[in-house]
Design an enzyme around this catalytic site. Sequence first.
Site, PDB file in Angstrom:
ATOM      1  N   ARG A 146       0.794  -1.227   0.000  1.00 25.57           N
ATOM      2  CA  ARG A 146       0.000   0.000   0.000  1.00 25.57           C
ATOM      3  C   ARG A 146       0.824   1.272   0.000  1.00 25.57           C
ATOM      4  O   ARG A 146       0.283   2.349  -0.207  1.00 25.57           O
ATOM      5  CB  ARG A 146      -0.934   0.004   1.225  1.00 25.57           C
ATOM      6  CG  ARG A 146      -1.971  -1.096   1.169  1.00 25.57           C
ATOM      7  CD  ARG A 146      -2.487  -1.427   2.540  1.00 25.57           C
ATOM      8  NE  ARG A 146      -1.454  -2.095   3.345  1.00 25.57           N
ATOM      9  CZ  ARG A 146      -1.614  -2.443   4.611  1.00 25.57           C
ATOM     10  NH1 ARG A 146      -2.744  -2.195   5.217  1.00 25.57           N
ATOM     11  NH2 ARG A 146      -0.632  -3.048   5.272  1.00 25.57           N
ATOM     12  N   ARG A 183     -11.239  -1.619 -19.439  1.00 27.09           N
ATOM     13  CA  ARG A 183     -12.455  -0.885 -19.844  1.00 27.09           C
ATOM     14  C   ARG A 183     -12.188  -0.116 -21.122  1.00 27.09           C
ATOM     15  O   ARG A 183     -13.046   0.054 -21.960  1.00 27.09           O
ATOM     16  CB  ARG A 183     -12.841   0.161 -18.791  1.00 27.09           C
ATOM     17  CG  ARG A 183     -13.364  -0.388 -17.531  1.00 27.09           C
ATOM     18  CD  ARG A 183     -13.902   0.756 -16.668  1.00 27.09           C
ATOM     19  NE  ARG A 183     -15.201   1.193 -17.130  1.00 27.09           N
ATOM     20  CZ  ARG A 183     -15.833   2.269 -16.657  1.00 27.09           C
ATOM     21  NH1 ARG A 183     -15.267   3.019 -15.742  1.00 27.09           N
ATOM     22  NH2 ARG A 183     -17.028   2.593 -17.122  1.00 27.09           N
ATOM     23  N   ARG A 197       9.177 -10.117  -0.961  1.00 28.45           N
ATOM     24  CA  ARG A 197       8.897 -10.727  -2.275  1.00 28.45           C
ATOM     25  C   ARG A 197      10.130 -11.270  -2.981  1.00 28.45           C
ATOM     26  O   ARG A 197       9.979 -12.073  -3.905  1.00 28.45           O
ATOM     27  CB  ARG A 197       8.185  -9.705  -3.179  1.00 28.45           C
ATOM     28  CG  ARG A 197       6.908  -9.138  -2.594  1.00 28.45           C
ATOM     29  CD  ARG A 197       5.878 -10.212  -2.269  1.00 28.45           C
ATOM     30  NE  ARG A 197       4.609  -9.623  -1.857  1.00 28.45           N
ATOM     31  CZ  ARG A 197       3.533 -10.327  -1.561  1.00 28.45           C
ATOM     32  NH1 ARG A 197       3.550 -11.648  -1.620  1.00 28.45           N
ATOM     33  NH2 ARG A 197       2.430  -9.726  -1.175  1.00 28.45           N
TER      34      ARG A 197
HETATM   35  C1  LIG Z   1       4.634 -15.097   1.630  1.00 27.17           C
HETATM   36  C2  LIG Z   1       3.411 -14.241   1.723  1.00 27.17           C
HETATM   37  C3  LIG Z   1       2.161 -14.829   1.870  1.00 27.17           C
HETATM   38  C4  LIG Z   1       1.019 -14.027   1.956  1.00 27.17           C
HETATM   39  N1  LIG Z   1      -0.199 -14.636   2.099  1.00 27.17           N
HETATM   40  C5  LIG Z   1      -1.320 -13.884   2.173  1.00 27.17           C
HETATM   41  C6  LIG Z   1      -2.611 -14.478   2.316  1.00 27.17           C
HETATM   42  O1  LIG Z   1      -2.757 -15.680   2.371  1.00 27.17           O
HETATM   43  N2  LIG Z   1      -3.708 -13.669   2.341  1.00 27.17           N
HETATM   44  C7  LIG Z   1      -3.595 -12.280   2.300  1.00 27.17           C
HETATM   45  O2  LIG Z   1      -4.620 -11.592   2.339  1.00 27.17           O
HETATM   46  N3  LIG Z   1      -2.387 -11.699   2.152  1.00 27.17           N
HETATM   47  C8  LIG Z   1      -1.261 -12.449   2.102  1.00 27.17           C
HETATM   48  N4  LIG Z   1      -0.041 -11.841   1.944  1.00 27.17           N
HETATM   49  C9  LIG Z   1       0.012 -10.374   1.820  1.00 27.17           C
HETATM   50  C10 LIG Z   1       0.400  -9.714   3.147  1.00 27.17           C
HETATM   51  O3  LIG Z   1      -0.578  -9.948   4.158  1.00 27.17           O
HETATM   52  C11 LIG Z   1       0.546  -8.197   2.953  1.00 27.17           C
HETATM   53  O4  LIG Z   1      -0.680  -7.648   2.540  1.00 27.17           O
HETATM   54  C12 LIG Z   1       1.598  -7.846   1.926  1.00 27.17           C
HETATM   55  O5  LIG Z   1       2.757  -8.624   2.076  1.00 27.17           O
HETATM   56  C13 LIG Z   1       1.957  -6.368   2.060  1.00 27.17           C
HETATM   57  O6  LIG Z   1       2.722  -6.221   3.253  1.00 27.17           O
HETATM   58  P1  LIG Z   1       2.665  -4.908   4.126  1.00 27.17           P
HETATM   59  O7  LIG Z   1       1.277  -4.643   4.596  1.00 27.17           O
HETATM   60  O8  LIG Z   1       3.719  -5.039   5.190  1.00 27.17           O
HETATM   61  O9  LIG Z   1       3.181  -3.837   3.046  1.00 27.17           O
HETATM   62  P2  LIG Z   1       2.683  -2.365   2.687  1.00 27.17           P
HETATM   63  O10 LIG Z   1       1.228  -2.354   2.385  1.00 27.17           O
HETATM   64  O11 LIG Z   1       3.606  -1.877   1.597  1.00 27.17           O
HETATM   65  O12 LIG Z   1       2.936  -1.542   3.975  1.00 27.17           O
HETATM   66  C14 LIG Z   1       4.272  -1.243   4.399  1.00 27.17           C
HETATM   67  C15 LIG Z   1       4.232  -0.995   5.891  1.00 27.17           C
HETATM   68  O13 LIG Z   1       3.479   0.188   6.142  1.00 27.17           O
HETATM   69  C16 LIG Z   1       2.733   0.013   7.332  1.00 27.17           C
HETATM   70  N5  LIG Z   1       1.301   0.102   7.023  1.00 27.17           N
HETATM   71  C17 LIG Z   1       0.739   0.198   5.768  1.00 27.17           C
HETATM   72  N6  LIG Z   1      -0.595   0.295   5.875  1.00 27.17           N
HETATM   73  C18 LIG Z   1      -0.897   0.227   7.191  1.00 27.17           C
HETATM   74  C19 LIG Z   1      -2.099   0.234   7.942  1.00 27.17           C
HETATM   75  N7  LIG Z   1      -3.295   0.325   7.363  1.00 27.17           N
HETATM   76  N8  LIG Z   1      -2.024   0.161   9.266  1.00 27.17           N
HETATM   77  C20 LIG Z   1      -0.834   0.073   9.903  1.00 27.17           C
HETATM   78  N9  LIG Z   1       0.351   0.041   9.276  1.00 27.17           N
HETATM   79  C21 LIG Z   1       0.318   0.120   7.928  1.00 27.17           C
HETATM   80  C22 LIG Z   1       3.113  -1.347   7.914  1.00 27.17           C
HETATM   81  O14 LIG Z   1       4.212  -1.174   8.794  1.00 27.17           O
HETATM   82  C23 LIG Z   1       3.563  -2.095   6.700  1.00 27.17           C
HETATM   83  O15 LIG Z   1       4.450  -3.179   6.979  1.00 27.17           O
HETATM   84  C24 LIG Z   1       1.115 -12.609   1.877  1.00 27.17           C
HETATM   85  C25 LIG Z   1       2.378 -12.013   1.713  1.00 27.17           C
HETATM   86  C26 LIG Z   1       3.528 -12.807   1.637  1.00 27.17           C
HETATM   87  C27 LIG Z   1       4.856 -12.140   1.446  1.00 27.17           C
END
Ligand SMILES: Cc1cc2nc3c(=O)[nH]c(=O)nc-3n(C[C@H](O)[C@H](O)[C@H](O)COP(=O)(O)OP(=O)(O)OC[C@H]3O[C@@H](n4cnc5c(N)ncnc54)[C@H](O)[C@@H]3O)c2cc1C
Length: 217
Positions: free
Chosen positions: A73, A83, A178
Amino acid sequence: MKVELLDHCGGDLAVVNAARVSFDKWKDEMDEGDEKLVAFLLKNRHGTPFEHTFFKFRVECPIFVIREWHRHRTHSYNEMSGRYTELPGHFYLPAFEDIRVQVGKPGHYTYVAADEFTCMKFIESLCLAYEDDWKRYKRHLEWGIAKELARIHLPVGLYSKFIWSCNARSLMHFLSLRNAPQAMLEIRRCAEMAEEALKTCMPITHEAFIANNRTSP
Ligand SMILES: Cc1cc2nc3c(=O)[nH]c(=O)nc-3n(C[C@H](O)[C@H](O)[C@H](O)COP(=O)(O)OP(=O)(O)OC[C@H]3O[C@@H](n4cnc5c(N)ncnc54)[C@H](O)[C@@H]3O)c2cc1C
């Protein structure tokens, strides 16, 4: 799959200068002390100086990879629109050596190569499905169905394109998740290409990221 660096600004020196502003200092060239500073910032999770940098990429990969990618995010995305444009009929077919079967329990899977017969069956099945899907899409368009509806049966193996931008802090976070053994192979391949960009544009930061166990600050 392609990850092409389009634009970049800032670099290791931008990180150093963002940090040194605390002491009202500015550097025009990196020296050994600055390299140590980058490593210190990374290790001690002073992440904000790494945000004064910018990477912009053009990416082409299948939709099932994009779905994982766009969960990050703190990045910016603009994707080709189904589209507004007729989609290119480009579908993902894994190489034989990338076709795997999973072993073990959810959350602890390991992946092993599929045998040749299974690979052949899988590729044949994908080709038939893709061909049929594509013919249907074209038929829907011929019937005058709006592009945004004509596509709705298309599979996640279809390629799409998007522009992706982020700063070095977000990029390292993305790479830590990743370009990692637990990541899906296809997104890992893309992350490897993105990591090359970090390594080229910010070699000191990249080195510190590796030394810090690939943990982003
Ligand atoms: C091996 C693997 C398996 C996965 N399996 C699944 C699965 O089965 N189902 C699934 O739904 N997803 C899955 N994911 C996705 C995972 O849950 C995360 O959505 C994705 O890796 C993005 O990570 P992130 O939120 O840390 O990163 P980003 O969205 O880039 O955020 C970076 C950092 O910003 C902070 N941050 C961003 N937004 C917020 C917020 N709203 N509140 C608080 N802090 C925030 C956090 O510190 C976060 O680590 C998987 C990911 C991996 C790598």
